[in-house]
Enzyme design. Structure first.
Site, mmCIF file in Angstrom:
data_model
loop_
_atom_site.group_PDB
_atom_site.id
_atom_site.type_symbol
_atom_site.label_atom_id
_atom_site.label_comp_id
_atom_site.label_asym_id
_atom_site.label_seq_id
_atom_site.Cartn_x
_atom_site.Cartn_y
_atom_site.Cartn_z
ATOM 1 N N THR A 83 69.664 29.467 29.843
ATOM 2 C CA THR A 83 70.407 28.885 28.727
ATOM 3 C C THR A 83 69.458 27.978 27.970
ATOM 4 O OG1 THR A 83 72.080 27.202 28.164
ATOM 5 C CG2 THR A 83 71.280 27.214 30.414
ATOM 6 N N CYS A 195 69.916 30.453 21.212
ATOM 7 C CA CYS A 195 71.017 30.493 22.169
ATOM 8 C C CYS A 195 70.933 31.859 22.817
ATOM 9 C CB CYS A 195 72.361 30.277 21.490
ATOM 10 S SG CYS A 195 73.751 30.409 22.639
#
Length: 228
Positions: A83, A195
């Site tokens: 992430t 992202c």
């Protein structure tokens, strides 16, 4: 090849992409039936997302630190965090660990610099775009980092309300294309898909600018570290 430890689940959609790239890249490097020696701890994202919204970064960092310790104890020799946003607490996660941690921004900067770019756009969650933990790491490499000047709330909502659930819509793709076009108008030469879910929506075939998929770059860097 060293065993890779991966902290995943944020969201599981992008962790599945990591798993595929880690194994594809290992097979490409080693040939035959080789696949990546890999330990994945896929966390429940809902409590982490709640801590993000509440600004409880310390609590999230402590939780992910325990996950990292567990991966190291289980035999992981290289560590990755699947992430972008939670790299805000990378120092907390890795505190006291004696295995190398591959930061997601580093292979991204390497690729951009190798291709000759110095002014780049950054897309991601509002935390990644608006907080400085990610931009500072890129700027320390000599990159100028631009973020969208409008619509950041909507771009963030598309990630959490759609992409994290596996939903891909043309309306949302158009919103991201428009954001990239505005970054281009402000001088961006390329754009970071900062992202790990945005690659579900945007790639070079639709983007006005060259795209740099952090998920793909990070996974390949983890394989390189495991093979070193």
């Amino acid at each position: 090849m060293k065993t890779i430890g991966l902290i995943g689940g944020m969201s599981w959609e992008s962790t599945a992409h990591y798993y595929r790239v880690l194994n594809q890249e290992t097979a490409r490097q080693l040939g035959g039936l080789h696949s990546a020696p890999l330990i994945v701890h896929s966390v429940d994202f809902a409590p982490i997302a709640a801590m993000q919204s509440a600004g409880d970064w310390d609590g999230a960092g402590r939780q992910l630190h325990q996950v990292a310790r567990g991966l190291a104890a289980a035999g992981a020799q290289v560590l990755g965090l699947a992430t972008n946003t939670m790299h805000v607490v990378a120092d907390t996660i890795t505190q006291g660990l004696d295995i190398p941690f591959i930061h997601i921004a580093d292979p991204t900067a390497d690729a951009l610099l190798a291709d000759g770019f110095d002014s780049i756009g950054l897309l991601g969650t509002r935390f990644t775009m608006e907080m400085d933990f990610y931009r500072k790491r890129l700027e320390a490499r000599g990159l100028t980092v631009l973020i969208p000047d409008v619509d950041r709330t909507n771009l963030n909502a598309i990630i959490y309300e759609e992409l994290c659930h596996g939903m891909v819509t043309e309306r949302s793709r158009d919103a991201y294309i428009a954001a990239i076009a505005r970054l281009q108008q402000h001088g961006a030469q390329a754009v970071i898909l900062g992202c790990t879910e945005i690659c579900m929506l945007i790639d070079d075939s639709v983007s006005p600018l060259p795209t740099y998929d952090t998920t793909d770059l990070h996974a390949k860097a983890l394989v390189a570290a495991a093979l070193a």
